[in-house]
Design an enzyme around this catalytic site. Structure first.
Site, PDB file in Angstrom:
ATOM      1  N   GLY A 171      -5.515  10.022   4.816  1.00  0.00           N
ATOM      2  CA  GLY A 171      -6.232   9.069   3.984  1.00  0.00           C
ATOM      3  C   GLY A 171      -5.787   7.665   4.339  1.00  0.00           C
ATOM      4  O   GLY A 171      -5.227   7.454   5.394  1.00  0.00           O
ATOM      5  N   SER A 172      -6.046   6.698   3.462  1.00  0.00           N
ATOM      6  CA  SER A 172      -5.567   5.334   3.700  1.00  0.00           C
ATOM      7  C   SER A 172      -6.181   4.385   2.690  1.00  0.00           C
ATOM      8  O   SER A 172      -7.239   4.665   2.114  1.00  0.00           O
ATOM      9  CB  SER A 172      -5.929   4.820   5.107  1.00  0.00           C
ATOM     10  OG  SER A 172      -5.326   5.595   6.107  1.00  0.00           O
ATOM     11  N   ASN A 173      -5.527   3.243   2.521  1.00  0.00           N
ATOM     12  CA  ASN A 173      -6.109   2.075   1.862  1.00  0.00           C
ATOM     13  C   ASN A 173      -6.036   0.900   2.820  1.00  0.00           C
ATOM     14  O   ASN A 173      -5.105   0.797   3.619  1.00  0.00           O
ATOM     15  CB  ASN A 173      -5.316   1.666   0.606  1.00  0.00           C
ATOM     16  CG  ASN A 173      -5.142   2.777  -0.396  1.00  0.00           C
ATOM     17  OD1 ASN A 173      -6.113   3.342  -0.855  1.00  0.00           O
ATOM     18  ND2 ASN A 173      -3.897   3.073  -0.738  1.00  0.00           N
ATOM     19  N   ASN A 192     -11.025   5.430   1.386  1.00  0.00           N
ATOM     20  CA  ASN A 192     -11.521   6.722   1.859  1.00  0.00           C
ATOM     21  C   ASN A 192     -12.769   7.230   1.176  1.00  0.00           C
ATOM     22  O   ASN A 192     -13.204   8.338   1.482  1.00  0.00           O
ATOM     23  CB  ASN A 192     -10.428   7.799   1.818  1.00  0.00           C
ATOM     24  CG  ASN A 192      -9.183   7.400   2.566  1.00  0.00           C
ATOM     25  OD1 ASN A 192      -8.107   7.406   2.007  1.00  0.00           O
ATOM     26  ND2 ASN A 192      -9.335   7.002   3.816  1.00  0.00           N
TER      27      ASN A 192
END
Length: 810
Positions: free
Chosen positions: A248-250, A520
């Site tokens: 995932g990620s921000n 995401n």
């Protein structure tokens, strides 16, 4: 000694600067990268200056030598992890580790070494990567990219020859061997197909035609072997959820309209595995006058994946686009290894692959390939696609012809602003499964879902979907097209680098918004005030419920943008705010409903009565963060995981208010009280106080010592995402499996040096004996940062400066 190190470093800079070829302009450098390459005379070499926390600053005269320094330095920190990865892409895991053990899932979803080997050895024997290396740019990698790969292999090999391995994981192991340029390229290829063929390795290598080939198969048997459309759609939606625990990620970019000095800001927070071969590794890469970039590289790759230079910074988030599609084949009634296209039979291509096996005879299997790609019998155990006498499925992965990611990274490294980042994406079209978020020193921002996707338009899906596809495509974006019709081919966009993929004009893109953020979910709410619409379903959804992490992130960044006057310090605070959006919506109601329970008791899912009175006070007093000292975070976390998401809220989602809905905790649901009782019982059984500080029970062990870890899970919506393995007998969350990894907060102040703070949460080295095995992990525990040393003066002034002159001949 320190003065001598600085003199060596200064001399190295002077030498390399004097011999560097200076291009006429940044535009020329980007448009004609191959023309800037100059081969090194003699053996390859590089100067590596190490600063605090073992961060290498690699200085070289050209791309081959830069690759050499990068391969050398990565091997010094991660030789065992790298060697394991190269064993994988050579298809030799069964030979060294046995056929039934599991790989680390870093480059495919294969559940056994044997299936991993059958796939990757098949790729090797088919010459797939060699053909891609031979393609002229831009369809294939540029000369500069190939020189980087060649240099990386040489640097890795030179380190092996000249150093002793101390990491017990692979010390003295026969599987640690020299590598080739092809091995480096094959690892890049594996990363490219990770979201496509890589998801289907078990299904590709297990696919075999039915043994009963008679056309007189009963209707009942055919019906029993037909995939259930609704179940398949649900499984596909779960499989391709970009906010899954695995990755995932921000990322957020703020424009100059929101900042204190009118320049841009970028906060990158990718969530990647903390173990294995999909980790980041931090460095700075410099070819004087031509390239100067710092950031995180995925292990085994020679370029910076996420990072910054002196003018622009970028990060990536795992995208919602589905990088594969299926073709349902109508088989020749007389031969299940032939399929019909426009009524004419085409024979499948056999690929016979033999894999050496530890302690046993070699294993030989046949794989079956079609014009669309390999035949597959499933995308994981939950998504079976049986090969019957009448039907089979082939998986199309457009990234199986994509070896362009290194050129995309090189384009980012030489970019002078977000416009150049976008130009590099449009020119190379090399990113397989991520979005890009960027900001620059001029105050501009960018969000773009510029990923390589199969060219599945909604019109094509409507016209060509099979009955199965008519359910899976709307639900998940996985198209199942009728492979028997030639008019269902994917076609070509005029601006696409190759057929069968979307051209840049079709990709969701947002430029120069006050903020551009992604956590995401799909591109729809990259900026809640400027929603993106009009893209095809394969890219993601529009007007659907957002994750709690997305909702919390938009609340936070919109508030920051609205406040204005932002600096890098604001980015640092956002990263470690550890606010729990789920708690802001539900904790007060949960505590109130808990206190109202008759007799202070609740019934668990096992029917037992549990005294929950203490839990009510703990939830009421909790600060609603996941800092290591937060009391009540652990209790709420365990409760929230046990409360089914479908039963949590009274007010449903509304597309007209997507950030604030759904809301209002459904305390009247029986699942509420059972989840509360189960959480309390679980913690008490483990001997964990209900008000225990989170860090006492969310930790990693390094060198025999516990290091508390801040952050929270996907289900809670915490920006600083951490997914840990629950082991109450071992003390709680005893190891982090994935979460915040290479973090960067970047801005500019008008000088030549960017204002950058970074952190590699799991540290540079996987060797437990290294000084840099846990040093940044301790910083993460204390919610601290590393001040980037990007400019020469800062590198040379490092109190930890260590200079290594690495070469093929020493």
């Amino acid at each position: 000694m320190r003065t001598r190190m600085r003199r060596l470093a200064v001399a190295a800079v002077a030498l390399l600067t004097a011999t560097a070829t200076l291009p006429a302009s940044a535009a020329e450098r980007q448009a004609r990268p191959d023309r800037q390459e100059r081969h090194s005379a003699g053996g390859l070499s590089a100067v590596i200056r190490y600063t605090e926390y073992g961060i290498p600053h690699i200085l070289a005269r050209d791309h081959a030598n830069l690759g050499f320094g990068t391969g050398w330095a990565q091997a010094a920190d991660q030789v065992c992890v790298l060697a394991d990865g190269f064993v994988t892409v050579r298809g030799e895991r069964s030979r060294y580790f046995g056929p039934d053990a599991a790989p680390d899932f870093s480059v495919s979803s294969a559940t056994r070494n044997l299936s991993s080997d059958l796939y990757f050895r098949g790729v090797r024997e088919a010459g797939t990567v060699e053909r891609l290396l031979a393609r002229p740019a831009p369809a294939g990698p540029s000369r500069a990219a190939k020189e980087l790969m060649r240099g990386f292999a040489a640097g890795y090999n030179a380190w092996l020859r000249q150093n002793r391995i101390t990491d017990p994981t692979c010390k003295g192991a026969a599987w640690v061997r020299p590598i080739t340029t092809l091995d480096v390229a094959a690892r890049g290829y594996a990363l490219a197909v990770l979201g496509g063929q890589g998801r289907a390795v078990d299904g590709i290598t297990a696919a075999q035609p039915p043994t009963a080939t008679s056309p007189a198969v009963s209707a009942a048997k055919v019906a029993a072997e037909t995939p259930d459309a609704q179940a398949t759609a649900r499984a596909a939606a779960e499989l391709f959820a970009a906010d899954s625990a695995d990755m995932g990620s921000n990322a957020v970019a703020f424009s100059g309209a929101t900042t204190a000095n009118g320049r841009g800001l970028l906060l990158g927070n990718p969530h990647y595995p903390w173990q294995g071969g999909r980790r980041f590794w931090q460095s700075q890469q410099t070819i004087p006058g031509r390239l100067n970039v710092a950031g995180g590289s995925l292990l085994g790759t020679p370029t910076v994946s996420i990072g910054h230079n002196d003018r622009v910074a970028w990060s990536h988030t795992v995208a919602t686009g589905v990088p594969l599609n299926l073709h349902q084949l109508t088989l020749d009634p007389a031969d299940p290894t032939a399929y019909l296209v426009d009524g004419k039979p085409e024979r499948m291509t056999r690929r016979t692959v033999t894999v050496p096996v530890q302690g046993g005879a070699p294993v030989t299997r046949t794989q079956w390939w079609t014009r669309y790609g390999p035949v597959v019998t499933g995308l994981g155990a939950s998504l079976p696609l049986p090969w019957t006498a009448t039907t089979a499925y082939a998986v199309n992965d457009p990234n199986a012809t994509n070896l362009r990611a290194s050129d995309t990274a090189l384009g980012f490294g030489t970019a002078r602003g977000t416009a150049d980042v976008l130009a590099a994406l449009r020119r190379t079209q090399g990113l397989p499964w991520v979005n890009t978020v960027a900001a620059d020193a001029r105050g501009r921002t960018l969000f773009t879902q510029s990923q390589v996707l199969p060219r599945i338009t909604d019109e094509l899906a409507q016209r060509c979907s099979t009955p199965l596809g008519r359910v899976t495509y709307p639900a998940s974006g996985v198209a199942v097209l009728d492979g028997s019709r030639g008019d269902c081919a994917l076609g070509r966009d005029a601006d696409a680098v190759e057929p069968g993929i979307f051209g840049p004009a079709k990709l969701p893109t947002l430029q120069d918004a006050p903020y551009a953020e992604n956590s995401n979910d799909s591109a729809w709410l990259a900026n809640a005030d400027r929603p993106l619409t009009g893209y095809e379903r394969v890219f993601g959804t529009i007007g659907t419920v957002r994750s709690l992490r997305t909702r919390g992130a938009i609340e936070d960044v919109a508030a920051l943008a609205g406040r204005g006057g932002l600096t890098v310090r604001d980015l640092q605070r956002q990263q470690y705010a550890n606010r729990v959006p789920a708690a802001d919506l539900a904790a007060a109601d949960a505590a109130k409903a808990c206190a109202a329970l008759p007799g202070g008791t609740a019934t668990g899912s096992d029917g037992k009565t549990v005294d929950v009175g203490e839990a009510c006070a703990v939830l009421a007093a909790w600060d609603r963060t996941t800092d290591t000292g937060s009391r009540g975070a652990l209790l709420f976390d365990r409760f929230w995981r046990k409360f089914p998401a479908a039963q949590q809220w009274k007010v449903p989602f509304s597309a007209s208010d997507p950030v604030r809905t759904p809301n209002t905790l459904n305390t009247g649901s029986p699942a509420f009280t059972s989840a509360l009782a189960d959480a309390v019982a679980e913690l008490r059984a483990a001997g964990i106080p209900l008000d225990a500080p989170l860090g006492d029970h969310q930790f990693v062990v390094r060198g025999g010592q516990r290091i508390p870890v801040p952050g929270g899970t996907e289900a809670l919506g915490v920006w600083n995402k951490v997914e840990a393995m629950w082991n109450p007998a071992g003390g709680g969350y005893t190891e982090v499996s994935t979460g915040s990894s290479y973090m960067q907060a970047v801005g500019w102040d008008g000088s030549r040096c960017p204002v950058a703070r970074t952190l590699l949460t799991y540290s540079q080295s996987s060797d437990p004996g290294s000084r840099h095995h846990a040093d940044q992990t301790r910083l993460f525990s204390g919610e601290k940062w590393v001040t980037s040393r990007f400019c020469e003066k800062d590198i040379l002034n490092s109190p930890a400066l260590k200079v290594v002159r690495a070469g093929e001949r020493r």
